[in-house]
Write an enzyme that holds these catalytic residues in place. Structure first.
Site, short mmCIF file in Angstrom:
data_model
loop_
_atom_site.label_atom_id
_atom_site.label_comp_id
_atom_site.label_asym_id
_atom_site.label_seq_id
_atom_site.Cartn_x
_atom_site.Cartn_y
_atom_site.Cartn_z
N GLY A 19 0.82 -1.21 0.00
CA GLY A 19 0.00 0.00 0.00
C GLY A 19 0.85 1.25 0.00
CG HIS A 63 3.60 1.06 -5.47
ND1 HIS A 63 3.67 2.02 -4.49
CD2 HIS A 63 4.14 -0.06 -4.94
CE1 HIS A 63 4.23 1.50 -3.40
NE2 HIS A 63 4.53 0.25 -3.65
#
Ligand code: PAF
Length: 252
Positions: free
Chosen positions: A26, A32
């Site tokens: 996360g 990402h």
């Protein structure tokens, strides 16, 4: 995007197509996003996991302050066209209570492994579990964590896992700082100093000279080492909280 919060549920309805997988903890950033974009472009469906894996934290304070931006993360994943978000719990991932572990006994003890006891055993164990749950054709990892990528690639080959481990280039801020979820914890002063790591490891000074200059600038240096055709560095900066930054560049 389908959100799956049960490992058993995921396995029951496991997609029978070419899957690209991006495991994360996360606090998603543009690094990402680049892995996810690549997976979406190359795969029939893309699965992203968000799971903050406690077994890879050697420092409980680091785990306690690990950034949590779940609402923003979900919006980013929707925007990028991710098909499935897998969000398992500790009990689902570790029904054995972490009695069974995947460890490596050489490379994992160098560089970050020499400073983070048990870190790579936690990483390899959770990644092995996630790969067995998701069964992707490809899994994508950022080269900022180059040692992690190399160990996972080697683990996949060693255990005959039918998955391609795909490296993705480091994404940087305009001042050179490698993107990392932990950057969210940098205070203004630490954020100002942070690009010095990349700035110095990209130059011509020796490893020892770089370590010395980082220490003078207020970093608590874990290592600066040139090996395997790359220069690696890890150093802590800031006070509340202390943030450990890592980076690496190919040696020309
Ligand atoms: O790089 C990370 O975020 C983690 O180490 C990973 C690969 C998701 C395993 O928990």
């Amino acid at each position: 995007m389908k959100i799956v919060d049960s490992v058993a549920g995921y396995i029951k309805d496991r997609p029978a197509v070419d899957v690209g997988f991006v495991p994360t903890m996360g606090a998603l950033h543009k690094g990402h996003e680049s892995l996810i974009r690549r997976s979406v472009a190359e795969s029939n469906i893309t699965v992203v996991s968000i799971y903050v894996n406690p077994t890879q934290f050697d420092n409980q304070r680091d785990l306690a302050v690990y950034p949590d931006t779940l609402a923003e993360d979900k919006a980013i994943l929707e925007d990028l066209g991710v098909d499935v978000l897998l969000m398992p719990t500790f009990e689902q991932i570790y029904p054995d209570g972490f009695r069974y572990q995947v460890s490596e006994s050489e490379f994992s003890r160098e560089l970050c492994g020499a400073h983070r006891d048990g870190h790579f055993t936690g990483v390899l164990t959770v990644v092995m579990k996630l790969l067995n749950i998701v069964r992707p054709a490809r899994a994508y990892f950022g080269e900022k964590d180059f040692q992690q990528f190399q160990l996972i690639k080697d683990m996949a080959r060693t255990f005959f896992l039918d998955v391609e481990i795909v490296p993705c280039e480091i994404v940087r801020e305009s001042d050179g700082l490698a993107l990392s979820s932990r950057n969210l914890n940098l205070d203004a002063c630490a954020r100002e100093k942070a690009p010095l790591i990349h700035n110095l490891i990209s130059g011509n000074s020796t490893d020892d000279e770089i370590a010395r200059r980082l220490a003078i600038a207020g970093f608590d240096v874990d290592y600066v080492q040139s090996r395997y055709g790359r220069r690696f560095a890890a150093a802590k900066v800031g006070e509340n909280p202390v943030v450990r930054l890592i980076d690496n560049v190919p040696l020309s």
